[in-house]
Design a protein around this motif. Structure first.
Motif, PDB file in Angstrom:
ATOM      1  N   GLY A 254       0.808  -1.212   0.000  1.00 16.34           N
ATOM      2  CA  GLY A 254       0.000   0.000   0.000  1.00 16.34           C
ATOM      3  C   GLY A 254       0.841   1.262   0.000  1.00 16.34           C
ATOM      4  O   GLY A 254       0.594   2.199  -0.754  1.00 16.34           O
TER       5      GLY A 254
ATOM      6  N   ASP B 193      -6.292   7.743  -1.209  1.00 12.80           N
ATOM      7  CA  ASP B 193      -5.673   6.532  -0.683  1.00 12.80           C
ATOM      8  C   ASP B 193      -6.816   5.595  -0.297  1.00 12.80           C
ATOM      9  O   ASP B 193      -7.420   5.747   0.759  1.00 12.80           O
ATOM     10  CB  ASP B 193      -4.790   6.874   0.523  1.00 12.80           C
TER      11      ASP B 193
ATOM     12  N   GLN C  47      -7.245   0.923   2.208  1.00 12.91           N
ATOM     13  CA  GLN C  47      -8.098   0.193   3.154  1.00 12.91           C
ATOM     14  C   GLN C  47      -9.580   0.278   2.788  1.00 12.91           C
ATOM     15  O   GLN C  47     -10.331  -0.683   2.941  1.00 12.91           O
ATOM     16  CB  GLN C  47      -7.874   0.732   4.575  1.00 12.91           C
TER      17      GLN C  47
ATOM     18  N   LYS D 181      -4.091  -3.840  -0.003  1.00 12.10           N
ATOM     19  CA  LYS D 181      -4.865  -4.696   0.909  1.00 12.10           C
ATOM     20  C   LYS D 181      -5.754  -5.702   0.176  1.00 12.10           C
ATOM     21  O   LYS D 181      -5.238  -6.716  -0.276  1.00 12.10           O
ATOM     22  CB  LYS D 181      -5.620  -3.829   1.924  1.00 12.10           C
TER      23      LYS D 181
HETATM   24  C1  LIG Z   1      -2.432  -0.169   5.261  1.00 14.32           C
HETATM   25  C2  LIG Z   1      -2.464   1.159   4.650  1.00 14.32           C
HETATM   26  C3  LIG Z   1      -1.361   1.683   3.942  1.00 14.32           C
HETATM   27  C4  LIG Z   1      -0.030   0.977   3.896  1.00 14.32           C
HETATM   28  O1  LIG Z   1      -0.112  -0.257   3.255  1.00 14.32           O
HETATM   29  P1  LIG Z   1       1.120  -1.281   3.393  1.00 14.32           P
HETATM   30  O2  LIG Z   1       0.723  -2.422   2.506  1.00 14.32           O
HETATM   31  O3  LIG Z   1       1.225  -1.638   4.833  1.00 14.32           O
HETATM   32  O4  LIG Z   1       2.318  -0.581   2.907  1.00 14.32           O
HETATM   33  C5  LIG Z   1      -1.510   2.894   3.321  1.00 14.32           C
HETATM   34  N1  LIG Z   1      -2.662   3.573   3.383  1.00 14.32           N
HETATM   35  C6  LIG Z   1      -3.732   3.115   4.050  1.00 14.32           C
HETATM   36  C7  LIG Z   1      -4.992   3.902   4.056  1.00 14.32           C
HETATM   37  C8  LIG Z   1      -3.673   1.897   4.714  1.00 14.32           C
HETATM   38  O5  LIG Z   1      -4.722   1.451   5.402  1.00 14.32           O
END
Ligand SMILES: *Cc1c(COP(=O)(O)O)cnc(C)c1O
Length: 398
Positions: free
Chosen positions: A98, A216, A219, A245
């Motif tokens: 992510g 973003d 999630q 995710k």
């Molecule tokens: C989990 C998350 C990330 C980071 O993802 P990773 O796979 O741990 O690098 C970035 N943004 C949001 C909103 C997240 O929930």
């Protein structure tokens, strides 16, 4: 056990280890069954052991696993095409995680202005309580001092304002501002949902000032709120979006999606990833889409998400001193509670065999696999009620 581990101490791990999973249930090494409303932090969108995912992984394992992006990767082309056909985007870049997807989103935005001759336009407005992962860039992008502490100077070029405060965003805009970056529903920060008005207001501000809107949805995306992507609830489209995710449902994969015009300056040499979008990962990404793009999948998530909300409202009425506020949307549900959330999560796990998550602001976060049923939800909520009852009883005797 833990203090003998060879691993970094970066996680406050439980000693619990799982051996097997089936749908929304996990089985520990000693055979104990757990109800999984954690889903590996919103990753296991299709639950555990989904037959189509298992068969797809086995089939992909018989083929080429990895070639790097030096060559054409048919699985990646196909996954990109399907994402483009089902979203606002015209182009995708695949990552392993992510945070790399959000990095790519910010790099794409800055590079777009640079390539258009606006070389000083690199500033990004982001939000307090946000989370964008753990790279040096993304800890600076997130509005949380704690992530930066002890890691040297923060990468410049990010400004933070409070979510759902359009006037504050407008005030923060300067000629250097290139983009606004936000989660439509904050995950780690405490499940705060952006209002549809706020989302539409941000879109209008971006249009007015020629800025880019970066979402973003690492999630909140991939069905978690009951639509493919959470921004669909407000009817607006971003210019760039980071996802991860649920995209691999357990296989490490992420993606940055963008409008064609915005991504067109990202030519050979501007960005890259060795593993990103390799055949194995993209085969799994395609397998996830086989399931999620089937007719009715997101409608079913929406339906079950509304049932979760209803059950949590009942819980809130029953325990007004424990449940302070309900947050989130769909199967990204937050409950701001009165008792320390870490204690509640530990009690749920160890005594009631329900896996749930914490979030900031003392919020208990429920992130079940998207294939959860109302019966599973009733079971989870009754376990929550049992814990709240214990806390109430303890209070009464204190
Ligand atoms: C989990 C998350 C990330 C980071 O993802 P990773 O796979 O741990 O690098 C970035 N943004 C949001 C909103 C997240 O929930």
């Amino acid at each position: 056990m833990r203090n003998m581990s060879a691993l970094y101490g970066t996680y406050a791990r439980s000693n619990l280890a799982f051996e097997r999973g089936e749908g929304v249930r996990l089985f520990a090494q000693d055979g104990t069954e757990y109800l999984d409303f954690h889903a590996g932090v919103a990753v296991n969108a299709l639950g555990h052991g989904d037959p189509h995912m298992v068969a797809s992984l086995k089939a992909a394992a018989e083929k080429v696993w990895h070639t790097a992006n030096t060559f054409t990767i048919p699985e990646q082309e196909r996954l990109g095409q399907r994402l483009v056909e089902n979203t606002f985007a015209d182009a995708c870049f695949f990552t392993n995680s992510g945070t790399e997807a959000v990095e790519c989103a910010v790099k794409t935005a800055r590079h777009y202005f640079w390539a258009n001759g606006e070389k000083d336009r690199y500033e990004v407005i982001a939000f307090t309580g946000s989370f964008h992962g753990r790279t040096m860039g993304m800890i600076a992008a997130a509005g949380n001092e704690h992530y930066l502490e002890g890691f040297g100077p923060a990468l410049p070029g990010f400004k933070h304002v409070d979510p759902n405060d359009l006037a504050a965003v407008e005030k923060a805009i300067t000629p250097q501002t290139c983009a606004i970056l936000l989660e439509p529903v904050q995950g780690e920060g405490g499940c705060t949902e952006m209002t549809a008005d706020f989302m539409r207001g941000l879109r209008a501000l971006c249009d007015k000032h020629g800025m880019l809107l970066i979402l973003d949805e690492v999630q909140s995306g991939y069905g978690r709120t009951g639509k493919f992507f959470a921004h669909e609830w407000s009817g607006i489209e971003p210019d760039i979006m980071a996802v991860a995710k649920g995209i691999g449902a357990g296989f490490p994969l992420g993606a940055c999606l963008a409008k064609g015009e915005v991504a067109k300056s990202m030519v050979p040499g501007t960005h890259g990833s060795t593993y990103g979008g390799n055949p194995l990962a993209c085969a799994m990404g395609n397998a996830v889409l086989d399931r999620m793009l089937a007719p009715g999948f997101f409608d079913q998530v929406d339906k079950v998400g509304q049932r979760l909300k209803w059950h949590l409202q009942q819980l809130a009425q029953r325990f007004p001193d424990q449940v302070l506020e309900l947050r989130g949307r769909g199967l990204l549900a937050g409950i701001r509670i009165a008792s320390p959330v870490r204690d509640v999560v530990a009690k749920l796990r160890d005594e009631h065999h329900l896996l749930a998550m914490t979030a900031n602001e003392n919020v208990l976060r429920l992130l079940p696999p998207l294939v959860v049923t109302e019966a599973d939800i009733e079971e989870a909520v009754s376990r929550l009620a049992a814990v709240f009852e214990e806390f109430e009883a303890a209070k009464a005797t204190a």
